[in-house]
Motif scaffolding. Structure first.
Motif, short mmCIF file in Angstrom:
data_model
loop_
_atom_site.label_atom_id
_atom_site.label_comp_id
_atom_site.label_asym_id
_atom_site.label_seq_id
_atom_site.Cartn_x
_atom_site.Cartn_y
_atom_site.Cartn_z
N GLY A 128 11.16 10.88 -11.39
CA GLY A 128 10.97 10.05 -10.19
C GLY A 128 9.73 9.19 -10.31
O GLY A 128 9.76 7.98 -10.04
N HIS A 129 8.64 9.80 -10.71
CA HIS A 129 7.38 9.07 -10.88
C HIS A 129 7.50 8.03 -11.99
O HIS A 129 7.00 6.90 -11.85
N PHE A 130 8.20 8.39 -13.06
CA PHE A 130 8.40 7.47 -14.18
C PHE A 130 9.12 6.21 -13.72
O PHE A 130 8.68 5.09 -14.00
N TRP A 131 10.22 6.38 -12.99
CA TRP A 131 10.99 5.22 -12.56
C TRP A 131 10.27 4.42 -11.48
O TRP A 131 10.43 3.19 -11.38
N LEU A 132 9.45 5.09 -10.67
CA LEU A 132 8.68 4.36 -9.67
C LEU A 132 7.66 3.43 -10.33
O LEU A 132 7.45 2.30 -9.89
N ALA A 168 -2.65 0.97 7.05
CA ALA A 168 -3.90 1.71 6.85
C ALA A 168 -4.26 2.57 8.05
O ALA A 168 -4.74 3.70 7.91
N LEU A 169 -4.00 2.05 9.25
CA LEU A 169 -4.35 2.80 10.46
C LEU A 169 -3.32 3.86 10.80
O LEU A 169 -3.67 5.01 11.10
N VAL A 170 -2.04 3.50 10.76
CA VAL A 170 -0.98 4.39 11.25
C VAL A 170 -0.56 5.42 10.21
O VAL A 170 -0.38 6.60 10.51
N VAL A 171 -0.39 4.98 8.97
CA VAL A 171 0.10 5.87 7.91
C VAL A 171 -1.05 6.61 7.22
O VAL A 171 -1.04 7.83 7.09
N PHE A 172 -2.06 5.84 6.79
CA PHE A 172 -3.17 6.45 6.06
C PHE A 172 -4.24 7.04 6.99
O PHE A 172 -5.11 7.77 6.54
N ARG A 173 -4.17 6.66 8.28
CA ARG A 173 -5.10 7.17 9.30
C ARG A 173 -6.56 6.96 8.91
O ARG A 173 -7.39 7.86 9.03
N PRO A 197 0.81 -1.24 0.00
CA PRO A 197 0.00 0.00 0.00
C PRO A 197 0.83 1.27 0.00
O PRO A 197 0.42 2.28 -0.59
N LEU A 198 1.98 1.25 0.65
CA LEU A 198 2.84 2.44 0.66
C LEU A 198 3.34 2.76 -0.74
O LEU A 198 3.45 3.93 -1.12
N TYR A 199 3.63 1.72 -1.51
CA TYR A 199 4.09 1.92 -2.89
C TYR A 199 2.98 2.55 -3.73
O TYR A 199 3.21 3.50 -4.48
N PHE A 200 1.78 2.03 -3.60
CA PHE A 200 0.66 2.61 -4.35
C PHE A 200 0.40 4.06 -3.93
O PHE A 200 -0.01 4.89 -4.75
N PHE A 201 0.63 4.35 -2.66
CA PHE A 201 0.40 5.70 -2.15
C PHE A 201 1.34 6.71 -2.81
O PHE A 201 0.93 7.80 -3.20
N VAL A 202 2.63 6.32 -2.97
CA VAL A 202 3.59 7.26 -3.55
C VAL A 202 3.44 7.37 -5.07
O VAL A 202 4.03 8.25 -5.69
N LEU A 203 2.63 6.48 -5.66
CA LEU A 203 2.40 6.56 -7.10
C LEU A 203 1.30 7.56 -7.48
O LEU A 203 1.03 7.75 -8.66
N LEU A 260 -6.67 -5.19 -9.59
CA LEU A 260 -7.46 -3.98 -9.79
C LEU A 260 -8.26 -3.63 -8.54
O LEU A 260 -8.30 -2.47 -8.12
N THR A 261 -8.88 -4.63 -7.94
CA THR A 261 -9.69 -4.39 -6.74
C THR A 261 -8.83 -3.91 -5.59
O THR A 261 -9.19 -2.94 -4.88
N TYR A 262 -7.69 -4.56 -5.39
CA TYR A 262 -6.82 -4.18 -4.28
C TYR A 262 -6.26 -2.77 -4.48
O TYR A 262 -6.26 -1.95 -3.55
N THR A 263 -5.79 -2.50 -5.68
CA THR A 263 -5.22 -1.18 -5.95
C THR A 263 -6.28 -0.09 -5.82
O THR A 263 -6.02 0.98 -5.27
N TYR A 264 -7.49 -0.38 -6.30
CA TYR A 264 -8.60 0.56 -6.15
C TYR A 264 -8.88 0.83 -4.67
O TYR A 264 -9.07 1.98 -4.25
N GLY A 265 -8.92 -0.23 -3.87
CA GLY A 265 -9.19 -0.07 -2.45
C GLY A 265 -8.16 0.82 -1.76
O GLY A 265 -8.50 1.72 -0.99
N VAL A 266 -6.89 0.57 -2.07
CA VAL A 266 -5.82 1.34 -1.42
C VAL A 266 -5.82 2.80 -1.88
O VAL A 266 -5.67 3.73 -1.07
N THR A 267 -5.99 3.03 -3.18
CA THR A 267 -5.91 4.39 -3.72
C THR A 267 -7.17 5.23 -3.47
O THR A 267 -7.17 6.43 -3.74
N THR A 268 -8.23 4.59 -2.95
CA THR A 268 -9.45 5.34 -2.64
C THR A 268 -9.73 5.40 -1.15
O THR A 268 -10.87 5.64 -0.73
#
Length: 365
Positions: A267-271, A313-318, A78-84, A142-150
């Motif tokens: 940076g975003h490209f290489w990530l 999800a609790l500590v970082v994304f609150r 989830p942290l990786y998806f967050f920085v994307l 797709l479902t997991y990435t959608y859940g994290v990014t929303t």
């Protein structure tokens, strides 16, 4: 069912035939009574040094470390998806497929496994099975990435908590397996948990259920492939199946001006390009772990990923956790505890039966 669910797509196929059975010496360990191999540094009849770590212990330790590495990386996904951000779920998954295919091609070149890949592609039965697996893992990603990014990473982690229960149900309804009493109890508790969480969320937790069902079915499909294809070969075939649609999606997003791959700096490209490595490396770690550890240990390590996802999800994304959601998750964890106790008891009973059989065989001879 013997499935080992992982949040990234590796299941039974990552368990090659080199997994040592109980009583068999792992790779690199000389069996008692067997002649020593030249160059190993061991002398026939020489006593082992007191306090020296056994090769088996080293293998087990390495297996646990590889397992923690695999599930740890999946748990921190989830942290990786967050920085994307601002890339959305569709763009992330499309890039993940394309760059994973390229990275897998490099790995296959380095390991000289093109013949293995070619054999898998020529085998129609295996190809169609892995194509079905590709469709299921695409839905899962797709479902997991959608859940994290929303902002729904907590519910996404719930999907991987209840996945073992889905695997048990698949065993009953598809494989016609007979469940033990504790397994039935765990399934019943799981249904209660879904009911509690449905009331809590005010709707059916569809993200969690879609993740659990899609990955449970994915594991069932991959089990049909078994050891005929290792994790990297399987991932390569699956990404080959998905790559045309993924590449078309990337082109469509770029033409429409909504792609972020080349518009948000290097940076975003290489990530985004790194998604290939981030997808494949945990699979390599998992394969190394599965070759060294029994299925019971792997089954316990699998909970490491959703626990990390939940904490992130609790500590970082609150993300908010109301009292009724805590109760719902608590009921899920109770179901998993019952399932784990049953698994450990069954493993202990099986080990005792095997020891008794070996003892009787020695007595008879």
């Amino acid at each position: 069912m013997g499935l080992v669910p992982n949040p990234d797509g590796s299941v039974s196929s990552a368990l090659p035939t080199t997994v040592p059975s109980r009583g068999a010496a792992p790779s690199g360990v000389t069996s008692p009574g067997a002649p020593s191999k030249p160059g190993t540094g061991s002398l026939p009849g020489a006593p082992s040094l007191p306090g020296a770590p056994k090769a088996v212990d080293k293998e087990t330790t390495a297996g646990i470390l590889f397992g923690i590495g695999a599930y740890g990386l999946w748990g921190l996904l989830p942290l990786y998806f967050f920085v994307l951000q601002p890339a959305g779920a569709v763009e992330i998954v499309a890039n993940r497929v394309v760059w994973s295919l390229i990275f897998c091609a490099l790995l296959i070149t380095v390991t000289r496994a093109w013949r293995v890949l070619g054999a898998a592609l020529r085998n129609r039965s295996m190809l169609w099975t892995l194509a079905a697996a590709a469709g299921l893992i695409a839905v899962n990603w797709l479902t997991y990435t959608y859940g994290v990014t929303t902002g729904q990473a907590v519910e996404a982690s719930l999907g991987y908590f209840i996945n073992p229960l889905v695997s048990v149900l698949l065993g009953v309804f598809v494989l016609k397996e007979t469940l033990r009493p504790l397994q039935w109890a765990a399934v019943g508790i799981g249904f209660i948990a879904v009911g509690v969480l449905t009331v809590s969320y005010g709707k059916l937790p569809w993200i969690a259920l879609t993740l659990a069902v899609s990955f449970g079915l994915y594991g069932f499909v991959k089990k049909r492939v078994g050891p005929r294809a290792d994790a990297i070969t399987s991932l390569t075939v699956e990404t080959i199946v998905l790559a045309p649609l993924a590449a078309a999606t990337m082109i469509f997003l770029a033409v429409g001006g909504t792609a972020s791959l080349t518009t948000h700096g290097p940076g975003h490209f290489w990530l985004l390009l790194a998604s290939g490595v981030i997808t494949a490396v945990p699979l390599v770690f998992f394969g190394a772990s599965a070759r060294r550890l029994p299925m019971t240990t792997i089954g316990l390590l699998q909970y490491f990923a959703p626990v990390l996802q939940f904490i992130v999800a609790l500590v970082v994304f609150r993300e908010a956790m109301t009292l009724d959601r805590w109760i719902g998750f608590g009921v899920v964890w109770l179901a998993l505890l019952v399932l784990t106790v049953d698994m450990l008891a069954a493993t202990r009973k099986s080990s005792a039966a095997k020891r008794l059989a070996r003892r009787e065989a020695r007595t008879n001879t």
